[in-house]
Write an enzyme that holds these catalytic residues in place. Structure first.
Site, PDB file in Angstrom:
ATOM      1  N   VAL A  26      -6.243  -2.965   1.267  1.00  9.55           N
ATOM      2  CA  VAL A  26      -5.101  -4.360   0.821  1.00  9.55           C
ATOM      3  C   VAL A  26      -6.217  -5.139   1.472  1.00  9.55           C
ATOM      4  CG1 VAL A  26      -4.577  -6.284   1.877  1.00  9.55           C
ATOM      5  CG2 VAL A  26      -3.091  -3.766   2.579  1.00  9.55           C
ATOM      6  N   HIS A  27      -6.831  -6.108   0.417  1.00 14.13           N
ATOM      7  CA  HIS A  27      -8.201  -6.854   0.073  1.00 14.13           C
ATOM      8  C   HIS A  27      -7.993  -7.048  -0.498  1.00 14.13           C
ATOM      9  CE1 HIS A  27      -9.351  -5.347  -3.640  1.00 14.13           C
ATOM     10  NE2 HIS A  27      -9.576  -5.935  -3.883  1.00 14.13           N
ATOM     11  N   ARG A  28      -6.805  -8.190  -1.165  1.00 13.28           N
ATOM     12  CA  ARG A  28      -6.465  -9.296  -2.687  1.00 13.28           C
ATOM     13  C   ARG A  28      -6.303 -10.297  -1.393  1.00 13.28           C
ATOM     14  NH1 ARG A  28      -8.420  -8.648  -7.740  1.00 13.28           N
ATOM     15  NH2 ARG A  28      -8.124  -5.925  -7.195  1.00 13.28           N
ATOM     16  N   ASP A  32      -3.206  -2.833  -3.183  1.00 15.42           N
ATOM     17  CA  ASP A  32      -3.056  -3.907  -3.936  1.00 15.42           C
ATOM     18  C   ASP A  32      -4.986  -3.564  -4.771  1.00 15.42           C
ATOM     19  OD1 ASP A  32      -5.422  -4.796  -1.994  1.00 15.42           O
ATOM     20  OD2 ASP A  32      -4.360  -6.037  -1.319  1.00 15.42           O
TER      21      ASP A  32
END
Ligand code: UD1
Ligand code: UDP
Length: 356
Positions: A202-204, A277
């Site tokens: 997850v990094h957005r 993501d």
């Protein structure tokens, strides 16, 4: 031919590695000047890729680092303009949709060299910074190197018809290279067995910077009965700490630092399901026949969803749980992203366009 390549973020190192290898083949007799903007600077987001993928040392590192979008892009723009002026290349080669891509595109589009965009024509239809970067880069570009037929359609829809070439996806070339060299020691390091764990990233900013979305994603992941391995981007670690969620995440998930590409590919290949993501990770899961669940409302890699290999779940807890539980491998898989020779095609297009 002299090509000035601009990279700055993790996915760009992976993609540039294969094109760089092709450009520097002796028979090709080209010169490449590699500029790292410094957008990513932590060892596990940058140096590890240069080592593992044998990417040549950057000729320049602009050392821009983390800043607001405007400040970061502006600083890169000034630095890149000066490098292009000094080096006077025949073409400037940019990748994907980061702020490093946009800065290079703005600089090069007003200067002499041809601007060539790898991953041209990708559109998700959403209002995210990456979409702005993609659209502006494509509209300033001279050579639009499209990874899929859908990307060609998107460009045509926006009236971009000149300089457009279907090359296939360099990410596929990179993956084929890494699959042969996957570092499976990570499975024993984590004491996980094939098909028995979930790999998550997850990094957005839409997911990490909103505490409610981040918490929902974490809880849904934690509810899965399998081990969930989450190599966390520093942005995500920062937000988990800020929102007081880090300890929960550490307790309920196998939280680690980002891992190298060859280890990550081993995890992708062995996971029962990938939950992410990331743009690149959705596609890599598809290449490796691993079902994917995507924490986004839309994606630019539409074929992965249309073919049933990828399910869009946004940050809807129930949808995440259901999609992870029900993920299966469809009987068929299309091959819209070329045949693994995108790097060769890109160099061929550049050679023909510059005439050198
Ligand atoms: C950037 C790209 C995104 C891409 C991602 C790949 C833009 C707008 N975003 O997002 O499209 O998917 O890279 O990973 O270009 N940080 C560190 N160390 C680093 C780099 C970043 O700690 O080496 C932290 C900083 O707190 C920084 C934050 O991560 O503020 C975000 O970094 P940034 O490069 O702005 O965006 P990414 O989220 O990495
Ligand atoms: N990746 C990696 N180690 C990790 C997480 C990702 O090597 O711990 C690789 C992944 O295989 C892919 C790229 O990094 O090639 C994707 O980067 P990211 O998800 O940061 O960016 P995006 O593709 O969303 O722009």
């Amino acid at each position: 031919m002299k090509v000035l390549t601009v990279v700055g973020a993790r996915p760009q190192f992976v993609k540039a590695a294969v094109v760089s290898r092709e450009l520097r083949k002796e028979r090709n007799d080209h010169e490449e000047v590699l500029v790292h903007t410094g957008q990513h600077y932590d060892e596990e987001l940058s140096e590890v890729f240069f080592e593992e993928l044998s990417i040549p040392r950057p000729d320049y590192n602009l050392g821009v680092g983390s800043k607001s979008h405007g400040e970061q892009t502006a600083e890169m723009l000034a630095g890149l303009e000066a490098r292009i002026e000094d080096e006077n290349p025949d073409a400037v080669l940019v990748y994907g949709d980061t702020n490093s891509t946009l800065a290079a595109a703005i600089a090069a589009s007003k200067m002499e060299p041809l601007l060539a965009h790898v991953e041209a024509g990708m559109r998700s239809g959403s209002d995210i910074p990456e979409e702005t970067n993609r659209v502006l880069t494509d509209h300033g570009g001279d050579l639009l190197l499209a990874p899929s037929p859908d990307a060609l359609d998107n460009l045509e829809r926006e009236g971009i018809t000149e300089g457009v070439h279907f090359t296939g996806d360099v990410g596929y070339d990179a993956l084929l290279w890494a699959r042969e060299r996957a570092d499976e020691s990570i499975l024993s390091d984590f004491r996980i067995a094939e098909e028995e764990f979930v790999l998550a990233t997850v990094h957005r900013d839409t997911n990490t910077d909103d505490p409610e979305r981040l918490e929902t994603i974490l809880s849904a992941l934690a509810d899965d009965p399998r081990r969930v391995v989450l190599p966390a981007h520093p942005r995500t670690v920062g937000r988990l700490e800020e929102f007081g969620l880090y300890e929960q995440a550490e307790r309920e998930l196998t939280l680690t630092d980002p891992v190298g590409y060859r280890q990550f590919v081993a995890l992708l290949d062995s996971a029962a399901v990938v939950a992410t993501d990331s743009g690149g990770v959705q596609k890599e899961a598809f290449f490796l026949d691993t079902p994917c669940v995507t924490f986004r409302e839309e994606t630019e890699w539409v074929e992965t969803v249309e073919s049933g290999w990828n399910t869009l779940v946004g940050a809807d807890g129930e949808a995440i749980r259901r999609a992870m539980r029900d993920a299966t491998k469809p009987d068929e898989k299309p091959a819209p992203y070329g045949d693994g020779s995108a790097a060769e095609r890109i160099v061929e297009v550049l050679t023909n366009a510059t005439g050198i």
